[in-house]
Design a protein around this motif. Structure first.
Motif, mmCIF file in Angstrom:
data_model
loop_
_atom_site.group_PDB
_atom_site.id
_atom_site.type_symbol
_atom_site.label_atom_id
_atom_site.label_comp_id
_atom_site.label_asym_id
_atom_site.label_seq_id
_atom_site.Cartn_x
_atom_site.Cartn_y
_atom_site.Cartn_z
ATOM 1 N N UNK A 198 0.832 -1.203 0.000
ATOM 2 C CA UNK A 198 0.000 0.000 0.000
ATOM 3 C C UNK A 198 0.869 1.257 0.000
ATOM 4 N N UNK A 199 1.906 1.274 0.833
ATOM 5 C CA UNK A 199 2.786 2.441 0.871
ATOM 6 C C UNK A 199 3.434 2.658 -0.492
ATOM 7 N N UNK A 200 3.904 1.577 -1.100
ATOM 8 C CA UNK A 200 4.538 1.690 -2.419
ATOM 9 C C UNK A 200 3.530 2.166 -3.462
ATOM 10 N N UNK A 201 2.322 1.652 -3.403
ATOM 11 C CA UNK A 201 1.278 2.028 -4.368
ATOM 12 C C UNK A 201 1.042 3.531 -4.375
ATOM 13 N N UNK A 202 1.048 4.131 -3.199
ATOM 14 C CA UNK A 202 0.706 5.549 -3.096
ATOM 15 C C UNK A 202 1.934 6.459 -3.042
ATOM 16 N N UNK A 203 3.098 5.925 -3.429
ATOM 17 C CA UNK A 203 4.220 6.812 -3.690
ATOM 18 C C UNK A 203 5.393 6.773 -2.745
ATOM 19 N N UNK A 204 5.342 5.947 -1.705
ATOM 20 C CA UNK A 204 6.489 5.883 -0.792
ATOM 21 C C UNK A 204 7.674 5.221 -1.485
ATOM 22 N N UNK A 205 8.846 5.825 -1.376
ATOM 23 C CA UNK A 205 10.057 5.209 -1.920
ATOM 24 C C UNK A 205 10.972 4.693 -0.821
ATOM 25 N N UNK A 206 10.524 4.806 0.429
ATOM 26 C CA UNK A 206 11.198 4.270 1.609
ATOM 27 C C UNK A 206 10.117 3.633 2.475
ATOM 28 N N UNK A 207 10.466 2.604 3.219
ATOM 29 C CA UNK A 207 9.527 1.998 4.169
ATOM 30 C C UNK A 207 10.040 2.248 5.577
ATOM 31 N N UNK A 208 9.170 2.795 6.423
ATOM 32 C CA UNK A 208 9.520 3.054 7.825
ATOM 33 C C UNK A 208 8.700 2.114 8.706
ATOM 34 N N UNK A 209 9.369 1.471 9.653
ATOM 35 C CA UNK A 209 8.667 0.599 10.581
ATOM 36 C C UNK A 209 8.942 1.028 12.016
ATOM 37 N N UNK A 210 8.039 0.683 12.905
ATOM 38 C CA UNK A 210 8.216 0.945 14.331
ATOM 39 C C UNK A 210 8.418 -0.385 15.039
ATOM 40 N N UNK A 211 9.680 -0.730 15.251
ATOM 41 C CA UNK A 211 10.021 -2.015 15.860
ATOM 42 C C UNK A 211 9.845 -2.006 17.364
ATOM 43 N N UNK A 212 9.886 -0.803 17.965
ATOM 44 C CA UNK A 212 9.767 -0.704 19.425
ATOM 45 C C UNK A 212 8.824 0.428 19.784
ATOM 46 N N UNK A 213 8.591 0.567 21.080
ATOM 47 C CA UNK A 213 7.861 1.718 21.570
ATOM 48 C C UNK A 213 8.670 2.987 21.362
ATOM 49 N N UNK A 214 8.079 4.123 21.756
ATOM 50 C CA UNK A 214 8.750 5.390 21.525
ATOM 51 C C UNK A 214 8.649 6.333 22.705
ATOM 52 N N UNK A 215 9.327 7.455 22.572
ATOM 53 C CA UNK A 215 9.343 8.469 23.633
ATOM 54 C C UNK A 215 8.081 9.326 23.580
ATOM 55 N N UNK A 216 7.682 9.752 22.397
ATOM 56 C CA UNK A 216 6.597 10.729 22.284
ATOM 57 C C UNK A 216 5.229 10.102 22.079
ATOM 58 N N UNK A 217 5.145 8.781 22.108
ATOM 59 C CA UNK A 217 3.854 8.113 21.991
ATOM 60 C C UNK A 217 3.274 7.855 23.385
ATOM 61 N N UNK A 218 1.965 7.665 23.437
ATOM 62 C CA UNK A 218 1.267 7.470 24.712
ATOM 63 C C UNK A 218 1.071 5.988 24.995
ATOM 64 N N UNK A 219 1.351 5.593 26.234
ATOM 65 C CA UNK A 219 0.958 4.272 26.699
ATOM 66 C C UNK A 219 1.900 3.142 26.363
ATOM 67 N N UNK A 220 3.119 3.435 25.897
ATOM 68 C CA UNK A 220 4.067 2.348 25.637
ATOM 69 C C UNK A 220 5.424 2.684 26.255
#
Length: 429
Positions: A198-220
């Motif tokens: 889907x990302x490629x279909x709509x124009x993404x030329x890089x794929x970004x994934x979230x393998x872990x939790x984060x600092x600025x997200x809530x609840x993880x």
């Protein structure tokens, strides 16, 4: 002369004038030229530019400037390649974190991105990788820049970042009543493959994934693994099949390890990387992209920008550890590319990170190489950008000070050229 002949004559005249402007040679006189490939500074050099590309580089005394060439005098400046930031969020407003972000539509974010793109380019960053944007706003921004409709850097873009339900790449600020799930959410290997498509279909030329939790997200938790190794392998295999490279947001040691084993090209943040992760990154040739300026802005300005109290607490837990691990990983020989997470802090301040890269183990030249030839290599664009070399795009910046003696000089860019076009010129006369 009839209207048809007039129109034809005007078309020929317009084409001729455009071709003449495009073919005009520009000669840049550089007092000092940073050779990031050779890791040295050259004195009194001349760069010849024709159209978008560099055609020659050599000592001023022995370089012939064609008659009629436009001469740009940077003889009192330090000249270096256009800078590359491989981790930005141009559509992200640094004043609208946390619950404030809920009032921002995808269209409004894309419009803000146009402002941020110009700020970034004028700061000397002529190439960026945008690792996540809602509504494919980064795709639209990239295309508008490429079509000459907006000023901005060259862009690699990811569209939506892919992650698990309730994870760092989901939006956890709304209650259950809204039944909202972010568009990048995918649970399970086949769902993850479909999301890459889907990302490629709509124009993404890089794929970004979230393998872990984060600092600025809530609840993880920042260090907690989210995507499984099986899911990450499916994403990387699908992305590579479609000619896309993969960047993995990963703070925790296990998520870093599994992302590297899955075959990602870069690990973003890498705050809690351990000895195994450092070894694997070195053995696999995986780039680490560690945003070690961010800690200052988050802790000093984050509350005013709307960041959640839990986010500030998470940053206090990982910020200094990330800087210490940056030093450790670089000393161990891991490959590093310059990435700042711009959008968390104000766009255009990207160069503030150079000071911290030097403070935590790099020489000024190595920090510049991370933001030029290393960044170009990570993006798959080393034949286009990253050094002042014949055949590459004429992406050139200049500063009045000496960035090899004082990295802060890079925050005071005097001159920016992108693809042979002068974007700004405040150089000393």
């Amino acid at each position: 002369m009839n209207k048809t002949r007039v129109a034809a004559a005007l078309a020929i005249l317009t084409f001729t004038l455009s071709a003449t402007a495009a073919d005009q040679v520009v000669a840049i006189r550089a007092g000092k030229l940073v050779d990031v490939v050779g890791g040295k500074v050259l004195q009194d050099q001349t760069i010849l530019v024709s159209g978008e590309r560099i055609t020659a580089v050599g000592p001023t005394a022995s370089t012939t400037v064609p008659a009629g060439a436009r001469v740009i005098d940077l003889s009192r400046e330090t000249v270096l390649p256009g800078l590359i930031d491989v981790h930005v969020h141009l559509t992200g407003d640094p004043n609208l974190h946390g619950y404030r972000s809920l009032g921002v539509s995808d269209i409004r974010a894309a419009m803000y991105g146009a402002y941020a793109a110009r700020r970034t380019l004028e700061a000397g960053f002529t190439t960026v990788r945008n690792v996540g944007a809602s509504g494919f706003g980064d795709v639209a921004l990239r295309d508008a820049i490429n079509d000459g409709e907006l000023p901005g850097p060259r862009m690699r873009v990811a569209g939506y970042a892919i992650g698990i339900q309730g994870g760092h790449c989901d939006n956890n600020l709304l209650p259950h009543d809204f039944h909202f799930t972010e568009n990048g959410v995918a649970d399970g290997p086949w769902a993850a493959r479909a999301k890459v498509r889907e990302m490629a279909k709509f124009g993404a030329d890089t794929i970004k994934i979230c393998a872990s939790g984060g600092v600025l997200s809530k609840g993880d938790e920042a260090g907690a693994q989210q995507l499984t190794l099986e899911e990450m392998k499916a994403i990387v295999e699908e992305a590579h099949k479609l000619g896309r490279r993969v960047a993995a947001h990963a703070h925790g040691a296990s998520s870093i390890r599994d992302a590297i084993l899955a075959g990602v090209e870069s690990v973003e943040h890498a705050s809690l990387i351990d000895d195994e992760g450092i070894r694997l990154a070195r053995e696999k040739g995986t780039y680490l992209v560690m945003d070690i300026y961010n800690d200052d802005f988050i802790l000093q300005e984050g509350a005013k920008a709307g960041m959640l109290p839990e986010s500030l607490e998470k940053e206090r837990m990982v910020g200094q550890l990330q800087r210490d691990n940056f030093r450790k990983a670089f000393k161990a020989g891991d490959k590093m590319a310059f990435g700042t997470d711009a959008g968390v802090y104000p766009h255009g301040d990207n160069a503030r990170q150079f000071f911290y890269m030097v403070k935590y183990g790099m020489t000024p030249m190595q920090a510049l190489q991370a933001a030029t030839i290393n960044g170009a290599d990570l993006l798959g664009w080393k034949d286009r950008v990253g050094s002042i070399t014949p055949g590459k795009y004429a992406d050139i910046v200049a500063v009045g000070g000496d960035p090899l003696a004082d990295p802060a000089a890079l925050t005071r860019v005097d001159f920016v050229m992108k693809g042979g076009a002068v974007i700004r010129s405040d150089a000393r006369k």
